[in-house]
Motif scaffolding. Structure first.
Motif, short mmCIF file in Angstrom:
data_model
loop_
_atom_site.label_atom_id
_atom_site.label_comp_id
_atom_site.label_asym_id
_atom_site.label_seq_id
_atom_site.Cartn_x
_atom_site.Cartn_y
_atom_site.Cartn_z
N SER A 43 2.63 5.00 9.98
CA SER A 43 3.10 6.02 10.91
C SER A 43 4.62 5.93 10.99
O SER A 43 5.21 4.89 10.72
CB SER A 43 2.47 5.82 12.30
N PHE A 44 5.24 7.06 11.35
CA PHE A 44 6.68 7.06 11.49
C PHE A 44 7.07 8.06 12.57
O PHE A 44 6.30 8.95 12.92
CB PHE A 44 7.38 7.40 10.17
N LEU A 53 9.34 3.12 11.59
CA LEU A 53 8.30 3.13 10.58
C LEU A 53 7.39 1.94 10.84
O LEU A 53 7.86 0.82 11.06
CB LEU A 53 8.91 3.02 9.19
N HIS A 54 6.06 2.16 10.84
CA HIS A 54 5.09 1.09 11.03
C HIS A 54 4.05 1.18 9.91
O HIS A 54 3.45 2.23 9.71
CB HIS A 54 4.41 1.21 12.39
N LEU A 55 3.85 0.09 9.16
CA LEU A 55 2.91 0.06 8.06
C LEU A 55 1.93 -1.10 8.23
O LEU A 55 2.33 -2.20 8.60
CB LEU A 55 3.63 -0.12 6.72
N ASP A 69 1.69 -6.28 7.75
CA ASP A 69 1.94 -5.43 8.91
C ASP A 69 3.43 -5.51 9.19
O ASP A 69 3.98 -6.60 9.35
CB ASP A 69 1.14 -5.91 10.12
N GLY A 70 4.12 -4.37 9.24
CA GLY A 70 5.56 -4.39 9.45
C GLY A 70 6.06 -3.19 10.22
O GLY A 70 5.45 -2.12 10.20
N ILE A 71 7.15 -3.41 10.94
CA ILE A 71 7.81 -2.37 11.72
C ILE A 71 9.29 -2.39 11.39
O ILE A 71 9.91 -3.44 11.32
CB ILE A 71 7.63 -2.60 13.23
#
Length: 92
Positions: A43-44, A53-55, A69-71
């Motif tokens: 999501s962004f 940005l979050h993946l 998991d990263g932001i």
């Protein structure tokens, strides 16, 4: 409610790994092809004050399993972020 969301999120990540792990064990024992499972979500947001940005990514296959998991946040005061990356696999 927050606890329920956390339980559902953890289940969404762990359940595919458990099911695929059992399938890999049975397929490998029979000499069949080994399946690969993955879960990806991103999501962004972009706005006048910055962007984020979050993946989240989970992969499970014949060579092992991995979780990421990263932001990443970019704002008026700079860039900030955090990530978790873990995995287990078979070496050569």
């Amino acid at each position: 409610m927050r606890t329920m969301h956390r339980i559902l999120a953890a289940t969404a990540v762990v359940l595919p790994l458990a099911v695929c792990g059992a399938t890999v064990a049975s397929a490998d024992a029979a000499g069949d092809a080994v399946p690969v499972a993955h879960f990806d979500k991103g999501s962004f947001a972009v706005g006048p004050d910055g962007s984020a940005l979050h993946l989240t990514s989970v992969h499970f296959g014949p060579d092992g399993a991995s979780y990421f998991d990263g932001i990443l946040v970019i704002g008026q005061h700079g860039v900030a972020g955090t990530f978790t990356d873990t995995g287990i696999g078979l070496g050569d």
